[in-house]
Design a protein around this motif. Structure first.
Motif, PDB file in Angstrom:
ATOM      1  N   VAL A 289       0.843  -1.186   0.000  1.00  0.00           N
ATOM      2  CA  VAL A 289       0.000   0.000   0.000  1.00  0.00           C
ATOM      3  C   VAL A 289       0.879   1.237   0.000  1.00  0.00           C
ATOM      4  CG1 VAL A 289      -0.194   0.015   2.534  1.00  0.00           C
ATOM      5  CG2 VAL A 289      -1.948   1.162   1.161  1.00  0.00           C
ATOM      6  N   THR A 290       0.425   2.277  -0.708  1.00  0.00           N
ATOM      7  CA  THR A 290       1.146   3.543  -0.716  1.00  0.00           C
ATOM      8  C   THR A 290       0.224   4.662  -0.245  1.00  0.00           C
ATOM      9  OG1 THR A 290       0.604   3.875  -3.070  1.00  0.00           O
ATOM     10  CG2 THR A 290       2.750   2.892  -2.552  1.00  0.00           C
ATOM     11  N   ALA A 291       0.803   5.566   0.548  1.00  0.00           N
ATOM     12  CA  ALA A 291       0.108   6.782   0.984  1.00  0.00           C
ATOM     13  C   ALA A 291       0.847   7.956   0.354  1.00  0.00           C
ATOM     14  CB  ALA A 291       0.127   6.888   2.496  1.00  0.00           C
ATOM     15  N   SER A 292       0.124   8.774  -0.419  1.00  0.00           N
ATOM     16  CA  SER A 292       0.789   9.774  -1.261  1.00  0.00           C
ATOM     17  C   SER A 292       0.442  11.209  -0.887  1.00  0.00           C
ATOM     18  CB  SER A 292       0.434   9.535  -2.726  1.00  0.00           C
ATOM     19  OG  SER A 292       0.850   8.244  -3.140  1.00  0.00           O
ATOM     20  N   LYS A 293       1.304  12.116  -1.335  1.00  0.00           N
ATOM     21  CA  LYS A 293       1.109  13.537  -1.057  1.00  0.00           C
ATOM     22  C   LYS A 293      -0.121  14.100  -1.761  1.00  0.00           C
ATOM     23  CE  LYS A 293       4.530  16.289  -0.221  1.00  0.00           C
ATOM     24  NZ  LYS A 293       5.728  17.153  -0.296  1.00  0.00           N
ATOM     25  N   ASP A 294      -0.608  13.395  -2.792  1.00  0.00           N
ATOM     26  CA  ASP A 294      -1.812  13.863  -3.486  1.00  0.00           C
ATOM     27  C   ASP A 294      -3.090  13.466  -2.753  1.00  0.00           C
ATOM     28  OD1 ASP A 294      -2.024  11.159  -3.986  1.00  0.00           O
ATOM     29  OD2 ASP A 294      -1.801  11.307  -6.162  1.00  0.00           O
ATOM     30  N   HIS A 315      -7.893  11.388   1.803  1.00  0.00           N
ATOM     31  CA  HIS A 315      -7.797  12.440   2.816  1.00  0.00           C
ATOM     32  C   HIS A 315      -8.031  13.816   2.191  1.00  0.00           C
ATOM     33  CE1 HIS A 315      -6.617   9.911   6.224  1.00  0.00           C
ATOM     34  NE2 HIS A 315      -6.065   9.143   5.290  1.00  0.00           N
ATOM     35  N   GLY A 316      -9.002  13.838   1.274  1.00  0.00           N
ATOM     36  CA  GLY A 316      -9.349  15.079   0.590  1.00  0.00           C
ATOM     37  C   GLY A 316      -8.189  15.566  -0.249  1.00  0.00           C
ATOM     38  N   THR A 317      -7.898  16.850  -0.158  1.00  0.00           N
ATOM     39  CA  THR A 317      -6.748  17.408  -0.890  1.00  0.00           C
ATOM     40  C   THR A 317      -5.497  17.423  -0.023  1.00  0.00           C
ATOM     41  OG1 THR A 317      -7.395  19.640  -0.203  1.00  0.00           O
ATOM     42  CG2 THR A 317      -8.221  18.856  -2.338  1.00  0.00           C
ATOM     43  N   ALA A 318      -5.630  16.977   1.244  1.00  0.00           N
ATOM     44  CA  ALA A 318      -4.481  16.932   2.152  1.00  0.00           C
ATOM     45  C   ALA A 318      -3.651  15.682   1.892  1.00  0.00           C
ATOM     46  CB  ALA A 318      -4.957  16.947   3.602  1.00  0.00           C
ATOM     47  N   GLU A 319      -2.399  15.714   2.295  1.00  0.00           N
ATOM     48  CA  GLU A 319      -1.497  14.572   2.119  1.00  0.00           C
ATOM     49  C   GLU A 319      -1.967  13.361   2.922  1.00  0.00           C
ATOM     50  OE1 GLU A 319       2.659  15.264   2.778  1.00  0.00           O
ATOM     51  OE2 GLU A 319       2.526  17.355   2.145  1.00  0.00           O
ATOM     52  N   PHE A 331      -8.292  -4.949   5.631  1.00  0.00           N
ATOM     53  CA  PHE A 331      -8.459  -3.511   5.806  1.00  0.00           C
ATOM     54  C   PHE A 331      -7.102  -2.808   5.792  1.00  0.00           C
ATOM     55  CE2 PHE A 331     -11.941  -5.653   7.954  1.00  0.00           C
ATOM     56  CZ  PHE A 331     -13.064  -4.976   7.491  1.00  0.00           C
ATOM     57  N   VAL A 332      -7.164  -1.506   5.514  1.00  0.00           N
ATOM     58  CA  VAL A 332      -5.982  -0.642   5.579  1.00  0.00           C
ATOM     59  C   VAL A 332      -6.297   0.541   6.482  1.00  0.00           C
ATOM     60  CG1 VAL A 332      -4.669   1.069   4.258  1.00  0.00           C
ATOM     61  CG2 VAL A 332      -4.858  -1.256   3.408  1.00  0.00           C
ATOM     62  N   LEU A 333      -5.364   0.857   7.379  1.00  0.00           N
ATOM     63  CA  LEU A 333      -5.479   2.023   8.247  1.00  0.00           C
ATOM     64  C   LEU A 333      -4.641   3.144   7.654  1.00  0.00           C
ATOM     65  CD1 LEU A 333      -6.553   2.966  11.123  1.00  0.00           C
ATOM     66  CD2 LEU A 333      -4.217   2.479  11.907  1.00  0.00           C
ATOM     67  N   SER A 334      -5.242   4.334   7.482  1.00  0.00           N
ATOM     68  CA  SER A 334      -4.503   5.446   6.894  1.00  0.00           C
ATOM     69  C   SER A 334      -4.608   6.686   7.776  1.00  0.00           C
ATOM     70  CB  SER A 334      -5.010   5.771   5.485  1.00  0.00           C
ATOM     71  OG  SER A 334      -6.300   6.364   5.538  1.00  0.00           O
ATOM     72  N   CYS A 335      -3.631   7.577   7.599  1.00  0.00           N
ATOM     73  CA  CYS A 335      -3.589   8.834   8.344  1.00  0.00           C
ATOM     74  C   CYS A 335      -3.283   9.953   7.353  1.00  0.00           C
ATOM     75  CB  CYS A 335      -2.509   8.764   9.423  1.00  0.00           C
ATOM     76  SG  CYS A 335      -2.372  10.238  10.450  1.00  0.00           S
ATOM     77  N   GLY A 336      -3.831  11.143   7.598  1.00  0.00           N
ATOM     78  CA  GLY A 336      -3.594  12.243   6.676  1.00  0.00           C
ATOM     79  C   GLY A 336      -3.494  13.583   7.374  1.00  0.00           C
ATOM     80  N   LYS A 337      -3.048  14.577   6.631  1.00  0.00           N
ATOM     81  CA  LYS A 337      -2.912  15.925   7.172  1.00  0.00           C
ATOM     82  C   LYS A 337      -4.245  16.675   7.225  1.00  0.00           C
ATOM     83  CE  LYS A 337       1.982  16.779   6.232  1.00  0.00           C
ATOM     84  NZ  LYS A 337       2.963  17.675   5.602  1.00  0.00           N
ATOM     85  N   ASP A 338      -5.351  15.958   6.983  1.00  0.00           N
ATOM     86  CA  ASP A 338      -6.682  16.515   7.191  1.00  0.00           C
ATOM     87  C   ASP A 338      -7.161  16.246   8.614  1.00  0.00           C
ATOM     88  OD1 ASP A 338      -6.949  13.792   6.967  1.00  0.00           O
ATOM     89  OD2 ASP A 338      -8.728  13.853   5.696  1.00  0.00           O
TER      90      ASP A 338
END
Length: 436
Positions: A289-294, A315-319, A331-338
């Protein structure tokens, strides 16, 4: 005699039937329906045969690991990886069993669990910001990487000894190795799953390999020169491959024996600002899995490197700053700057849970499970707190002062016991463990 002569062909026939069932189930689970029908028809296997998702990949990964282990036995330490038997690396630490049934993730009637109290201790300081941390797969070591370009390796047993009530300050030194070989800040670390090798990815566009079985080794014994800032690294469970997330929008897959680099042949269209903040393999290596700046979370086939699902705007437009798999690979757990932490269903891309109430908009914040996956941990930046949620109910169950000067940049939980590491802008590294 005739019965004995028949025994081997019967066993082989049974194995072939099991293999055919696993192949058909694997193809079907990965939406390769036409291929699944062709194999089912050719082998007279039911198309709807039941098998756990990614069971075939799990068995292949385990088989490759055993084969590699057998190959390495008796090989001198001058080869690629030293086995490090003196450290007993990779021995089973009897981790606590996951007690979370994620099929109940939609059940709003689940009762919320309380998170046990922890004690914490300052372990060490880097000379600049402590940017990342990673536990070994057996939970016996943890490493931290810094903007000062150094890597510190800690032995967990010595940390625990240092935290004993009758322990005198300075007598126990938990840092057992310090490595210096990067020219720019370190972004991420990972441990080889079987051997005493630690890898680091850094802003100097390199991935470096350190043998921590050798007390005198300060520098890397092998180096991969990438073309981009290496933001994240993750070993395949077999140890034969690693995946690197960089400023390039597509992860770089490396064969660790030949250093040959592979890219996905059918990557989806991506934003030019698609740099990868984090990449992580699943426990079987069947996916990464990849979590990206986009702001996107993308799931990739671990064999073909093809993108199997894109959750655009996760995470919307946030990273999107971090992502990891659950142990059951559903499942995948993700975190973002939102300022959100989210749980996604892999099969559908559906949002299952949101963990709210912690603000993180500036740093490359992590969200992680505890070792049993009963709880989710992350950071509240303005309040400088560690926040904990019940995984199934998404209710906030704890928030503790981080004891750092300024919010931690990174939080990493042990895979084997109730303990975690925090490190941050104040250069310090702290160890947290459940009160007994």
């Amino acid at each position: 005699m005739e019965g004995k002569n028949l025994e081997k062909p019967l066993q082989e026939g049974n194995l072939h039937r099991q293999l055919n069932c696993l192949i058909v189930a694997h193809l079907r689970h990965h939406n390769l329906t036409q291929a699944a029908r062709a194999v089912a028809s050719a082998t007279m296997t039911p198309l709807d045969v039941e098998a756990p998702p990614d069971k075939l990949l799990e068995l292949v990964a385990k088989g490759l690991a055993v084969e590699k282990d057998e190959t390495l036995r008796g090989v001198p330490s001058s080869t690629l990886f030293d086995l490090g038997t003196a450290l007993g690396y990779g021995s089973n630490q009897n981790p606590r069993v996951s007690s979370v049934d994620f099929s109940a993730a939609q059940d709003t009637k689940c009762s919320t669990k309380s998170f046990p109290k922890h004690e914490t201790r300052h372990l060490s300081e880097h000379k600049n910001i402590a940017r990342c941390a990673r536990f070994s797969t057996d939970g016996r070591f943890v490493a931290t990487g810094s903007a000062d370009t150094s890597i510190k390796l800690f032995e967990i047993s010595k940390i625990k000894q240092m935290m004993l009530p009758d322990s005198k300050d300075g007598l126990v030194r938990p840092v057992i190795r310090t490595f210096y070989d990067h020219a720019q800040p370190i972004n991420d670390l990972d441990f080889h799953p079987q051997n005493t090798v630690l890898i680091s990815g850094a802003k100097d566009n390199t991935i470096k390999f350190f043998d921590f079985s050798k007390a005198t080794a300060k520098r890397a014994f092998r180096v991969i020169q990438d073309t981009h800032n290496v933001r994240s690294v993750s070993f395949h469970p077999s140890g034969d491959f690693l995946i690197a997330g960089t400023d390039h929008p597509i992860a770089h897959l490396y064969d660790v024996n030949t250093f040959q680099c592979y890219l996905s042949a059918n990557a989806p269209e991506m934003d030019v600002n698609g740099a990868i903040n984090q990449v992580r393999y699943s426990s079987t290596g069947g996916m990464y899995v990849t979590a990206s700046k986009d702001g996107a979370i993308r799931l990739w086939d671990g064999v073909s490197a093809s993108c199997v699902r894109s959750i655009v705007g996760a995470h919307g437009t946030a990273e999107a700053t971090s992502a990891c798999f659950t142990k059951d690979l559903r499942f995948v757990l993700s975190c973002g700057k939102d300022s959100t932490v989210k749980l996604w269903e892999i099969g559908t891309g559906r949002l299952v849970k949101q963990y709210l109430g912690a603000t993180h908009t500036q740093l490359r914040c992590q969200a992680v499970f505890n070792d049993t996956e009963e709880f989710v941990l992350s950071i509240d930046e303005p309040n400088n707190e560690i926040v904990v949620w019940d995984t199934l109910t998404a209710e906030k169950v704890a928030k503790w002062p981080s004891n750092h000067i300024g919010a931690p940049r990174w939080i990493e939980h042990s895979p084997t016991e109730p303990a975690f590491i925090s490190c941050g802008t104040d250069r310090s590294v702290r160890f947290w463990k459940e009160n007994l």
